[in-house]
Design an enzyme around this catalytic site. Structure first.
Site, PDB file in Angstrom:
ATOM      1  N   THR A   1       0.813  -1.221   0.000  1.00 34.78           N
ATOM      2  CA  THR A   1       0.000   0.000   0.000  1.00 34.78           C
ATOM      3  C   THR A   1       0.850   1.275   0.000  1.00 34.78           C
ATOM      4  O   THR A   1       0.304   2.365   0.085  1.00 34.78           O
ATOM      5  CB  THR A   1      -0.920   0.038   1.235  1.00 34.78           C
ATOM      6  OG1 THR A   1      -0.086   0.044   2.398  1.00 34.78           O
ATOM      7  CG2 THR A   1      -1.858  -1.142   1.286  1.00 34.78           C
TER       8      THR A   1
ATOM      9  N   THR B   1       4.309   1.200   1.686  1.00 34.53           N
ATOM     10  CA  THR B   1       5.216   1.119   2.838  1.00 34.53           C
ATOM     11  C   THR B   1       6.594   1.689   2.500  1.00 34.53           C
ATOM     12  O   THR B   1       7.137   2.516   3.248  1.00 34.53           O
ATOM     13  CB  THR B   1       5.390  -0.365   3.260  1.00 34.53           C
ATOM     14  OG1 THR B   1       4.125  -0.999   3.225  1.00 34.53           O
ATOM     15  CG2 THR B   1       6.043  -0.492   4.613  1.00 34.53           C
TER      16      THR B   1
ATOM     17  N   TRP C   1       7.492   3.681   0.213  1.00 35.88           N
ATOM     18  CA  TRP C   1       7.410   5.118  -0.075  1.00 35.88           C
ATOM     19  C   TRP C   1       7.312   5.937   1.209  1.00 35.88           C
ATOM     20  O   TRP C   1       8.057   6.903   1.400  1.00 35.88           O
ATOM     21  CB  TRP C   1       6.185   5.350  -0.961  1.00 35.88           C
ATOM     22  CG  TRP C   1       6.111   6.673  -1.639  1.00 35.88           C
ATOM     23  CD1 TRP C   1       7.091   7.638  -1.688  1.00 35.88           C
ATOM     24  CD2 TRP C   1       5.005   7.187  -2.379  1.00 35.88           C
ATOM     25  NE1 TRP C   1       6.654   8.706  -2.426  1.00 35.88           N
ATOM     26  CE2 TRP C   1       5.376   8.451  -2.861  1.00 35.88           C
ATOM     27  CE3 TRP C   1       3.733   6.692  -2.686  1.00 35.88           C
ATOM     28  CZ2 TRP C   1       4.506   9.237  -3.635  1.00 35.88           C
ATOM     29  CZ3 TRP C   1       2.884   7.468  -3.461  1.00 35.88           C
ATOM     30  CH2 TRP C   1       3.266   8.726  -3.926  1.00 35.88           C
TER      31      TRP C   1
ATOM     32  N   HIS D   1       3.367  -3.791   9.903  1.00 37.02           N
ATOM     33  CA  HIS D   1       2.180  -4.154   9.116  1.00 37.02           C
ATOM     34  C   HIS D   1       1.069  -4.649  10.051  1.00 37.02           C
ATOM     35  O   HIS D   1       0.014  -5.062   9.579  1.00 37.02           O
ATOM     36  CB  HIS D   1       2.512  -5.306   8.157  1.00 37.02           C
ATOM     37  CG  HIS D   1       3.336  -4.919   6.966  1.00 37.02           C
ATOM     38  ND1 HIS D   1       3.114  -3.797   6.218  1.00 37.02           N
ATOM     39  CD2 HIS D   1       4.388  -5.548   6.367  1.00 37.02           C
ATOM     40  CE1 HIS D   1       3.977  -3.747   5.214  1.00 37.02           C
ATOM     41  NE2 HIS D   1       4.769  -4.797   5.294  1.00 37.02           N
TER      42      HIS D   1
ATOM     43  N   ARG E   1       7.584  -1.820  -8.682  1.00 38.73           N
ATOM     44  CA  ARG E   1       7.042  -2.481  -9.869  1.00 38.73           C
ATOM     45  C   ARG E   1       6.610  -1.389 -10.835  1.00 38.73           C
ATOM     46  O   ARG E   1       7.407  -0.897 -11.599  1.00 38.73           O
ATOM     47  CB  ARG E   1       5.897  -3.428  -9.469  1.00 38.73           C
ATOM     48  CG  ARG E   1       5.524  -4.456 -10.524  1.00 38.73           C
ATOM     49  CD  ARG E   1       4.363  -5.335 -10.052  1.00 38.73           C
ATOM     50  NE  ARG E   1       3.162  -4.575  -9.750  1.00 38.73           N
ATOM     51  CZ  ARG E   1       2.181  -4.322 -10.624  1.00 38.73           C
ATOM     52  NH1 ARG E   1       2.247  -4.815 -11.825  1.00 38.73           N
ATOM     53  NH2 ARG E   1       1.126  -3.597 -10.280  1.00 38.73           N
ATOM     54  N   LYS E   2       5.333  -0.946 -10.751  1.00 40.43           N
ATOM     55  CA  LYS E   2       4.850   0.078 -11.691  1.00 40.43           C
ATOM     56  C   LYS E   2       4.442   1.368 -10.980  1.00 40.43           C
ATOM     57  O   LYS E   2       4.479   2.440 -11.574  1.00 40.43           O
ATOM     58  CB  LYS E   2       3.629  -0.444 -12.442  1.00 40.43           C
ATOM     59  CG  LYS E   2       3.915  -1.460 -13.520  1.00 40.43           C
ATOM     60  CD  LYS E   2       2.624  -1.622 -14.305  1.00 40.43           C
ATOM     61  CE  LYS E   2       2.691  -2.626 -15.391  1.00 40.43           C
ATOM     62  NZ  LYS E   2       1.344  -2.856 -15.950  1.00 40.43           N
TER      63      LYS E   2
END
Ligand code: A3P
Length: 309
Positions: free
Chosen positions: A60, A62, A64, A119, A274-275
């Protein structure tokens, strides 16, 4: 611990060719070693009022939020050319409670870094986290992109080829609540409700808002953590320097994030990037899947006042 593990419900993901087994500990699903980590943290972690918890479910944002919070909190010590974020993955800069309790403790003693990541769902946080009244930042993301991100992350980490791993099965499992620290909706609802009760101690940030407007969200984050930007800093463009440093484009292209591994479990850093697209789910979902998950989320959030678009 071994005896306790044997008593827990288990689920082996059908789409993973038997490689991934989740355990249900308290009210959430996670991997075996993380059950152990959660249990140890709950038994022994003593939170301080000065701690700042960065809480997220998996996939979600993390990585960043760890980078942003670390860059904000350490900006008097380092600038964008000297920050450890250039040579260490964000997970090494901000340790996680349930993977590396010893490093969390060391960090608080020796480097006065107040940041701790986890988490764990809100009801499963060590009791001292709530009792200490320390600050909590919670980042969440739209469910559909989380489903896609979660599928690819586990697939890569457990080495399951794309063609061997039917996305539809992973989707169905997620809808049954079986995902890392899932059910995902319960994770969000736990922090959402807590933030209504303790708005001065719990800040909720949405991944999509961070993407749309990194500057004002970084400013909000800094103020909440007690490290507000001064007018001089704002004029000098310090916020933008930090958001550019922590951007997906910059972070995913750093050598450390292309080639290194995190210190626990040897996971490759590149798997955390990833993207980073808002809406990548459109490539994977059929209309039926979209309708199913929208209906499920509506039902689960009904009456909470929380809207997840
Ligand atoms: P995608 O798989 O959709 O690309 P986490 O850090 O919680 O594990 O979440 C990983 C997700 O965040 C991945 O999403 C990853 O690409 C994205 N991500 C990683 N670093 C990011 C950054 N600096 N900015 C925005 N998104 C980022």
């Amino acid at each position: 611990m071994e005896e306790m593990l044997k008593t827990l419900p288990q689920h082996t993901c059908s789409w993973s060719k038997g490689k991934i087994t989740f355990y249900k500990y308290q009210d959430f699903w996670t991997l075996q070693e993380l059950v152990v980590g959660a249990h140890l943290a709950q038994q022994s972690f003593k939170a301080e009022p000065t701690d700042i918890f960065l809480c997220t479910s998996t996939k979600t944002g993390t990585t960043w939020v760890k980078s942003l919070a670390f860059a904000i909190v350490t900006r008097q010590k380092f600038d964008d050319s000297t920050t450890p974020l250039l040579t260490k993955n964000a997970h090494e800069c901000v340790p996680s409670l349930e993977y590396e309790l010893d490093i969390v403790d060391d960090n608080r003693k020796n480097s006065s870094l107040p940041l701790v990541a986890t988490h764990l769902p809100y009801p499963s946080l060590p009791k001292s986290v709530i009792a200490s009244n320390c600050k909590i930042v919670y980042v969440y993301r739209n469910t559909k992109d989380v489903i896609v991100s979660h599928y690819h992350f586990l697939r890569k980490v457990f080495n399951v080829a794309n063609e061997d791993a039917p996305f539809e099965e992973a989707f169905e499992e997620f809808c049954q609540g079986i995902s890392g620290y899932g059910p995902y909706w319960d994770h969000i609802i736990g922090y959402w409700k807590a933030s209504l009760e303790r708005p001065d101690r719990i800040l909720l940030l949405k991944y999509e808002d961070l993407k749309k407007d990194p500057t004002s969200n970084a400013k909000k984050l800094a103020e909440f953590m007690g490290y507000p930007f001064s007018t001089e800093e704002e004029k000098a463009g310090v916020i933008e320097k930090i958001t550019t440093l922590c951007s997906f484009e910059n972070m995913s292209n750093l050598e450390v994030n292309k080639t290194g591994s995190i210190r626990v479990g040897g996971l490759e850093n590149k798997h955390y990037f990833r993207k980073a697209e808002d809406g990548d789910w459109r490539t994977y979902f059929t209309n039926e899947m979209k309708e199913k998950i929208d209906k499920l989320i509506d039902e689960k959030l009904n009456g909470t006042g929380l809207i997840l678009k």
